[in-house]
Scaffold this motif. Structure first.
Motif, mmCIF file in Angstrom:
data_model
loop_
_atom_site.group_PDB
_atom_site.id
_atom_site.type_symbol
_atom_site.label_atom_id
_atom_site.label_comp_id
_atom_site.label_asym_id
_atom_site.label_seq_id
_atom_site.Cartn_x
_atom_site.Cartn_y
_atom_site.Cartn_z
ATOM 1 N N ALA A 63 0.817 -1.219 0.000
ATOM 2 C CA ALA A 63 0.000 0.000 0.000
ATOM 3 C C ALA A 63 0.852 1.271 0.000
ATOM 4 C CB ALA A 63 -0.919 0.006 1.215
ATOM 5 N N ARG A 64 2.039 1.201 0.562
ATOM 6 C CA ARG A 64 2.894 2.394 0.710
ATOM 7 C C ARG A 64 3.643 2.651 -0.590
ATOM 8 N NH1 ARG A 64 4.919 5.752 4.813
ATOM 9 N NH2 ARG A 64 3.493 4.786 6.288
ATOM 10 N N LYS A 65 3.294 3.741 -1.260
ATOM 11 C CA LYS A 65 3.873 4.080 -2.566
ATOM 12 C C LYS A 65 4.992 5.099 -2.404
ATOM 13 C CE LYS A 65 0.619 1.560 -4.401
ATOM 14 N NZ LYS A 65 0.852 0.149 -4.489
ATOM 15 N N GLU A 66 6.040 4.697 -1.717
ATOM 16 C CA GLU A 66 7.204 5.545 -1.487
ATOM 17 C C GLU A 66 8.335 4.684 -0.948
ATOM 18 O OE1 GLU A 66 7.295 8.238 1.743
ATOM 19 O OE2 GLU A 66 6.776 6.696 3.181
ATOM 20 N N SER A 67 9.497 5.287 -0.790
ATOM 21 C CA SER A 67 10.610 4.638 -0.100
ATOM 22 C C SER A 67 10.888 5.435 1.153
ATOM 23 C CB SER A 67 11.855 4.616 -0.984
ATOM 24 O OG SER A 67 11.700 3.694 -2.033
ATOM 25 N N ARG A 68 10.970 4.738 2.274
ATOM 26 C CA ARG A 68 11.233 5.406 3.558
ATOM 27 C C ARG A 68 12.003 4.437 4.438
ATOM 28 N NH1 ARG A 68 8.904 9.733 6.167
ATOM 29 N NH2 ARG A 68 7.425 9.862 4.473
ATOM 30 N N GLY A 69 13.211 4.833 4.798
ATOM 31 C CA GLY A 69 14.006 4.002 5.694
ATOM 32 C C GLY A 69 14.208 2.604 5.141
ATOM 33 N N ALA A 70 13.852 1.612 5.926
ATOM 34 C CA ALA A 70 14.040 0.215 5.523
ATOM 35 C C ALA A 70 13.013 -0.234 4.487
ATOM 36 C CB ALA A 70 13.958 -0.684 6.754
ATOM 37 N N HIS A 71 12.019 0.589 4.219
ATOM 38 C CA HIS A 71 10.974 0.225 3.262
ATOM 39 C C HIS A 71 11.263 0.852 1.902
ATOM 40 C CE1 HIS A 71 8.682 -1.630 6.415
ATOM 41 N NE2 HIS A 71 8.867 -0.558 7.140
ATOM 42 N N ALA A 72 12.331 0.407 1.269
ATOM 43 C CA ALA A 72 12.710 0.925 -0.043
ATOM 44 C C ALA A 72 11.899 0.212 -1.121
ATOM 45 C CB ALA A 72 14.197 0.708 -0.274
ATOM 46 N N GLN A 73 11.395 0.982 -2.077
ATOM 47 C CA GLN A 73 10.638 0.401 -3.176
ATOM 48 C C GLN A 73 11.184 0.947 -4.488
ATOM 49 O OE1 GLN A 73 6.149 -0.201 -4.710
ATOM 50 N NE2 GLN A 73 6.358 0.083 -2.521
ATOM 51 N N GLU A 74 11.602 0.061 -5.372
ATOM 52 C CA GLU A 74 12.239 0.462 -6.624
ATOM 53 C C GLU A 74 11.342 1.341 -7.483
ATOM 54 O OE1 GLU A 74 13.297 -3.350 -8.189
ATOM 55 O OE2 GLU A 74 15.058 -3.532 -6.895
ATOM 56 N N ASN A 75 10.039 1.103 -7.476
ATOM 57 C CA ASN A 75 9.115 1.888 -8.296
ATOM 58 C C ASN A 75 8.888 3.296 -7.743
ATOM 59 O OD1 ASN A 75 8.220 -1.134 -8.232
ATOM 60 N ND2 ASN A 75 7.709 -0.357 -10.265
ATOM 61 N N TYR A 76 9.172 3.486 -6.472
ATOM 62 C CA TYR A 76 8.992 4.778 -5.807
ATOM 63 C C TYR A 76 10.275 5.071 -5.017
ATOM 64 C CZ TYR A 76 4.200 3.556 -6.891
ATOM 65 O OH TYR A 76 3.053 3.180 -7.549
ATOM 66 N N PRO A 77 11.313 5.574 -5.690
ATOM 67 C CA PRO A 77 12.620 5.715 -5.033
ATOM 68 C C PRO A 77 12.708 6.835 -3.997
ATOM 69 C CG PRO A 77 12.713 6.559 -7.268
ATOM 70 C CD PRO A 77 11.358 5.955 -7.096
ATOM 71 N N ASP A 78 11.751 7.761 -3.999
ATOM 72 C CA ASP A 78 11.848 8.916 -3.107
ATOM 73 C C ASP A 78 10.837 8.853 -1.973
ATOM 74 O OD1 ASP A 78 13.872 10.103 -4.685
ATOM 75 O OD2 ASP A 78 12.319 10.795 -6.094
ATOM 76 N N ARG A 79 11.168 9.574 -0.926
ATOM 77 C CA ARG A 79 10.239 9.793 0.179
ATOM 78 C C ARG A 79 9.106 10.680 -0.291
ATOM 79 N NH1 ARG A 79 12.609 10.996 6.058
ATOM 80 N NH2 ARG A 79 10.851 12.375 6.240
ATOM 81 N N ASP A 80 7.934 10.472 0.257
ATOM 82 C CA ASP A 80 6.785 11.319 -0.073
ATOM 83 C C ASP A 80 6.145 11.767 1.235
ATOM 84 O OD1 ASP A 80 4.476 12.521 -0.941
ATOM 85 O OD2 ASP A 80 3.699 10.769 -2.011
ATOM 86 N N ASP A 81 6.703 12.825 1.818
ATOM 87 C CA ASP A 81 6.199 13.310 3.102
ATOM 88 C C ASP A 81 4.806 13.911 3.000
ATOM 89 O OD1 ASP A 81 8.460 12.458 4.355
ATOM 90 O OD2 ASP A 81 9.382 14.427 4.522
#
Length: 128
Positions: A63-81
């Motif tokens: 569900a989380r469409k971003e990368s944050r800390g240990a939850h890196a996702q290749e499709n969403y490389p950036d944080r989305d605050d």
């Protein structure tokens, strides 16, 4: 399906696969009926707990469409605050995991101190 470096396709597949595994838990049974040192019961309870955690992690990660800390996702490389500065709360909708769905809710992050003893530290991207 949810390694350290994740991608959307694997996470979507993982949701389907973990849901299939949860449905199979109804076939698990405890044959040892003793009340002392019942490892059969303990292992069954541990399996149920691990399956619950795996399902909630998989659904939350997908569900989380971003990368944050240990939850890196290749499709969403950036944080989305803007959209994801919140905590994910996951629930099982029924007592038995084989009958349950995973429900996600969110609550805001408390980003300011609750008293005057600490100054506010704004969120920032981790850079190493």
């Amino acid at each position: 399906y949810a390694p350290v470096y994740r991608n959307s396709k694997d996470l979507e597949t993982g949701k389907v696969e973990v849901a299939k595994v949860l449905k199979k838990f109804k076939d698990v049974g405890v044959t040892d009926r003793t009340l002392v040192w019942n490892t059969d019961l303990i292992e069954t309870m541990e399996l149920e707990n691990l399956l619950t955690q795996a399902a909630q992690q998989m659904f939350s990660a997908e569900a989380r469409k971003e990368s944050r800390g240990a939850h890196a996702q290749e499709n969403y490389p950036d944080r989305d605050d803007v959209n994801w500065m919140k905590h994910t709360l996951s629930y099982q909708t029924a007592r038995n995991i084989e009958d349950a769905a995973i429900k996600l809710e969110y609550r805001p992050v408390i980003d300011k101190p609750l008293d005057d003893e600490m100054h506010h530290v704004p969120p920032a991207k981790r850079v190493y």
